[in-house]
Design a protein around this motif. Sequence first.
Motif, PDB file in Angstrom:
ATOM      1  N   UNK A 135       0.884  -1.236  -0.135  1.00  0.00           N
ATOM      2  CA  UNK A 135       0.096   0.088   0.114  1.00  0.00           C
ATOM      3  C   UNK A 135       0.880   1.162  -0.006  1.00  0.00           C
ATOM      4  N   UNK A 136       0.997   1.864  -1.222  1.00  0.00           N
ATOM      5  CA  UNK A 136       1.757   3.044  -1.479  1.00  0.00           C
ATOM      6  C   UNK A 136       0.923   4.100  -1.697  1.00  0.00           C
ATOM      7  N   UNK A 137       1.333   5.436  -1.638  1.00  0.00           N
ATOM      8  CA  UNK A 137       0.824   6.552  -2.155  1.00  0.00           C
ATOM      9  C   UNK A 137       0.858   6.684  -3.603  1.00  0.00           C
ATOM     10  N   UNK A 138      -0.129   6.714  -4.358  1.00  0.00           N
ATOM     11  CA  UNK A 138       0.049   6.863  -5.762  1.00  0.00           C
ATOM     12  C   UNK A 138      -0.530   8.042  -6.355  1.00  0.00           C
ATOM     13  N   UNK A 139       0.311   8.775  -7.190  1.00  0.00           N
ATOM     14  CA  UNK A 139      -0.111  10.025  -7.921  1.00  0.00           C
ATOM     15  C   UNK A 139      -0.998   9.479  -8.984  1.00  0.00           C
ATOM     16  N   UNK A 140      -2.497   9.267  -9.160  1.00  0.00           N
ATOM     17  CA  UNK A 140      -3.305   8.839 -10.045  1.00  0.00           C
ATOM     18  C   UNK A 140      -3.100   9.678 -11.283  1.00  0.00           C
ATOM     19  N   UNK A 141      -3.191  11.028 -11.008  1.00  0.00           N
ATOM     20  CA  UNK A 141      -3.120  12.031 -12.340  1.00  0.00           C
ATOM     21  C   UNK A 141      -1.843  11.555 -13.076  1.00  0.00           C
ATOM     22  N   UNK A 142      -0.753  11.465 -12.374  1.00  0.00           N
ATOM     23  CA  UNK A 142       0.156  11.304 -13.295  1.00  0.00           C
ATOM     24  C   UNK A 142       0.458   9.976 -14.122  1.00  0.00           C
ATOM     25  N   UNK A 143      -0.168   8.776 -13.187  1.00  0.00           N
ATOM     26  CA  UNK A 143      -0.310   7.570 -13.806  1.00  0.00           C
ATOM     27  C   UNK A 143      -0.999   7.389 -14.862  1.00  0.00           C
TER      28      UNK A 143
END
Length: 329
Positions: free
Chosen positions: A176-184
């Motif tokens: 469980x990591x923090x993910x930058x969904x916008x960049x992805x």
Amino acid sequence: MTVIFRGGNGHVRALAGRLRRVRAGRVADVLPIGVLAVFNGPRAGDRSLRAVASIRLELDAINLGDARTRVFETGGGGEVARLARAVNRTLERLREADDRAERARERQRQFASDASHELCTPIAALRTRLEEAQLHPDETDLDDLLGHTLRDLDRVQGIVTDLLLLTRLGTAPRTAERVNLTALVRSEAARQVDGHDLCLRLDPGVIVEGDPEQILRMLGNLLDNARRHAARTIRIGLRRAGDGAELTVADDGEGIAPADRERIFHRFARLDAARSRDRGGAGLGLAVARSIASAHHGSLHVEESVYGGACFVLRMPLSSSGHAGSARL
């Protein structure tokens, strides 16, 4: 208690006599009740024991496969009646558990059958090409054979990978990591969407938590589905909605009928017009995408696109801490 009057006058002797008569009267009143209790107690106990024995015999003969099977309830509020009701409630729960287990077994059998059928198709094609090459080596175009063989193997590998992933998605993500969904979303759309017009409307710095590889796989499946079914344009939107992130992937293709909007998320599901082997896909991509969304405490469903095709809507919880700059892509 014994009352003794010694000497005394007539009034005292009269009082003593009345006390003796009262005591004797009470004994006369109580004696019949005691006698009845002595004789009726064993009878009541026998009746209770017979009722319990009857319930035991009914339990011995019980058939959980018969939904109508119950022990006899005598009614009332006695212990035996309460016991019978408790037994019937337990039987009902056992039958419900057995029904759930049977449905799970049926789904497992169907899944195994579908998986076997799906794997047989590319394996059979691979075998046919290799056997023809073995029988007619001089007529075999090696480059063409190797190209078809690799495509068949890619398909087999893709099915096996999806099946293994589906077996692991019943629990929370492994990492469980923090993910930058916008960049992805931006990078994955630029990589996957080719040959179509692409419209992006993305809120900046939308951060979620989860397994980056699984989230990437989910996005890839949604974009691949849109690419295969869009006529010309794919529109992707990402915004914050309360404490969640909402991603929409819309195309201008044939769309999905309301009756099929849940079925397309079933494993190996295809729609005759829109999902065939000729257009790629084993019918697992959307099932995998929804399973990943569920594992991340999110949801995935399909709506009608305002542009005439299908619109897939993904919702995930936003990350509860940190800022966009420290989130992993």
